[in-house]
Design a protein around this motif. Sequence first.
Motif, short mmCIF file in Angstrom:
data_model
loop_
_atom_site.label_atom_id
_atom_site.label_comp_id
_atom_site.label_asym_id
_atom_site.label_seq_id
_atom_site.Cartn_x
_atom_site.Cartn_y
_atom_site.Cartn_z
N ALA A 1 32.70 49.80 49.26
CA ALA A 1 32.62 48.98 50.33
C ALA A 1 33.66 47.93 50.57
O ALA A 1 34.14 47.42 51.56
N GLN A 2 33.99 47.31 49.48
CA GLN A 2 34.98 46.42 49.18
C GLN A 2 35.83 46.55 48.01
O GLN A 2 35.36 47.10 46.80
N TYR A 3 37.06 46.29 47.93
CA TYR A 3 38.00 46.38 46.93
C TYR A 3 38.77 44.97 46.63
O TYR A 3 38.88 44.12 47.49
N ASP A 4 39.28 44.85 45.36
CA ASP A 4 40.02 43.64 44.83
C ASP A 4 41.46 43.83 45.40
O ASP A 4 42.11 42.93 45.74
N PHE A 5 41.89 45.02 45.84
CA PHE A 5 43.02 45.45 46.45
C PHE A 5 43.39 46.69 47.22
O PHE A 5 42.43 47.44 46.92
N VAL A 6 44.13 46.82 48.05
CA VAL A 6 44.40 48.05 49.01
C VAL A 6 45.73 47.92 49.11
O VAL A 6 46.47 47.04 49.31
N THR A 7 46.43 49.16 48.75
CA THR A 7 47.88 49.32 48.71
C THR A 7 48.29 50.29 49.99
O THR A 7 47.37 51.33 50.17
N CYS A 8 49.49 50.22 50.65
CA CYS A 8 49.89 51.21 51.61
C CYS A 8 51.44 51.07 51.35
O CYS A 8 51.97 50.23 51.83
N THR A 9 51.73 52.24 50.91
CA THR A 9 53.23 52.48 50.86
C THR A 9 53.76 53.42 51.59
O THR A 9 53.55 54.67 51.35
N GLU A 10 54.73 53.06 52.64
CA GLU A 10 55.16 53.98 53.30
C GLU A 10 54.16 54.57 54.29
O GLU A 10 53.95 55.77 54.45
N VAL A 11 53.19 53.75 54.92
CA VAL A 11 52.04 54.26 55.44
C VAL A 11 52.10 53.63 56.95
O VAL A 11 51.84 54.43 57.98
N ILE A 12 52.07 52.33 57.10
CA ILE A 12 51.90 51.74 58.33
C ILE A 12 52.69 52.04 59.54
O ILE A 12 52.32 51.98 60.57
N GLU A 13 53.93 52.41 59.17
CA GLU A 13 54.84 52.96 60.16
C GLU A 13 54.54 54.15 60.87
O GLU A 13 54.81 54.58 61.92
N HIS A 14 53.31 54.87 60.30
CA HIS A 14 52.92 56.23 60.80
C HIS A 14 51.78 56.04 61.61
O HIS A 14 51.09 57.17 62.34
N LEU A 15 51.10 54.84 61.58
CA LEU A 15 49.67 54.70 62.20
C LEU A 15 49.81 54.90 63.80
O LEU A 15 50.47 54.30 64.37
N HIS A 16 48.93 55.59 64.33
CA HIS A 16 48.74 55.79 65.58
C HIS A 16 47.67 54.76 66.39
O HIS A 16 47.79 54.65 67.54
N HIS A 17 46.86 54.47 65.61
CA HIS A 17 45.97 53.29 66.22
C HIS A 17 45.82 52.18 65.03
O HIS A 17 45.03 51.98 64.34
N PRO A 18 47.19 51.28 65.07
CA PRO A 18 47.13 50.23 63.94
C PRO A 18 45.96 49.33 63.77
O PRO A 18 45.48 48.86 62.87
N ALA A 19 45.37 48.89 65.08
CA ALA A 19 44.49 47.92 65.09
C ALA A 19 43.12 48.56 64.23
O ALA A 19 42.39 47.73 63.70
N ARG A 20 42.94 49.79 64.45
CA ARG A 20 41.53 50.39 63.95
C ARG A 20 41.77 50.25 62.16
O ARG A 20 41.03 50.01 61.48
N GLU A 21 43.03 50.69 61.58
CA GLU A 21 43.10 50.44 60.23
C GLU A 21 43.50 49.00 59.89
O GLU A 21 42.70 48.65 58.89
N TRP A 22 43.80 48.01 60.59
CA TRP A 22 43.91 46.74 60.23
C TRP A 22 42.51 46.00 60.15
O TRP A 22 42.32 45.21 59.25
N THR A 23 41.51 46.40 60.92
CA THR A 23 40.09 46.09 60.73
C THR A 23 39.59 46.73 59.64
O THR A 23 39.07 45.89 58.75
N TRP A 24 40.04 47.85 59.17
CA TRP A 24 39.48 48.65 58.09
C TRP A 24 39.77 47.59 56.82
O TRP A 24 39.19 47.39 55.96
N PHE A 25 41.38 47.41 56.80
CA PHE A 25 41.65 46.43 55.78
C PHE A 25 41.19 45.40 55.82
O PHE A 25 40.55 44.82 54.50
N ALA A 26 40.70 44.54 56.67
CA ALA A 26 40.24 43.31 56.73
C ALA A 26 38.65 43.40 56.26
O ALA A 26 38.38 42.46 55.56
N GLU A 27 37.94 44.21 56.56
CA GLU A 27 36.63 44.64 56.19
C GLU A 27 36.53 45.04 54.59
O GLU A 27 35.43 44.87 53.93
N HIS A 28 37.58 45.78 54.30
CA HIS A 28 37.51 46.37 52.61
C HIS A 28 38.03 45.48 51.57
O HIS A 28 38.13 46.09 50.51
N VAL A 29 38.84 44.41 52.06
CA VAL A 29 39.67 43.76 50.85
C VAL A 29 38.55 42.45 50.52
O VAL A 29 38.15 41.80 51.72
N LYS A 30 38.19 42.27 49.29
CA LYS A 30 37.28 41.20 49.07
C LYS A 30 37.98 39.87 49.35
O LYS A 30 39.36 39.80 49.29
#
Length: 196
Positions: free
Chosen positions: A105-134
Motif C-alpha cells: 500500500a505504501q513504501y518508504d521510497f519509490v525509484t524511477c530511473t529513466e522512466v518518466i520520460e516514457h509516460l503516456h499518462h503522467p498524471a496517473r503515475e504521479w497520483t500513484w506516487f503520491a498515494e504510495h510514498v509514506k
Amino acid sequence: MQVDGREYFRCPCCQLTFEHPQKLPTPDEEKGQYDLHENRPDDPGYRTFLSQLAAPLMARLAPGASGVDFGCGPGPALAAMLNENGFACDTYDPIYAPGLSRLAAQYDFVTCTEVIEHLHHPAREWTWFAEHVKPGGWLGIMTRWLTDDTAFASWHYRRDPTHVCFWQPATFEWLGRQQGWDVHLTGNPVVLMQKR
C-alpha cells in the motif's frame, strides 16, 4: 511545436513538454526499443550510471527502509543494488514485471530511473506516487531535464521514439507544490522528492 515530424506541446501550468497524445508509440514499438537496451544487474558501468540516484537516495533512507523500483525494466539492477545495501526493494514494470496489485500500500521510497520520460499518462503515475510514498518517504527520479529550448530539436534525448515527456526543474517544483513534496534537485538528471 513540430520537430522531425513529431508534434510537441507544453503545459502552461507545470511546463511539461510532451508529444501529441495521438502520436504515442504502441506497446509493441516500446518493447522493441527497450529490448535493444543491455541493462544487466551485473554490469559495472550500468551500476555506476544508476549510482547517480542510488547514492544520494540511500544516504537519506533510514536503516531497513523498503521500497519499489517503478519501471525496473528487464534487468532490475537498481533493486539489486538497494537490496544489497539492506533496503528491501520490490520491482514493477508494465512490460517486464507487471502486477501493480501485488505491491504494498505504501513504501518508504519509490525509484524511477529513466522512466518518466516514457509516460503516456503522467498524471496517473504521479497520483500513484503520491498515494504510495509514506509521509517522510522519498521519490527518487532520474531523467534528463529539459533546460534549453533552443537545443530541443537536436537534443539526443528527444530523438528516442519512446521518450514522449520532457521534464524541467519547474515541473518538479510545480508537482511539489500541488502534491506536497519537498523537492531536492541534486543535479541533472536526478531529483529527490520527500513526501510531507
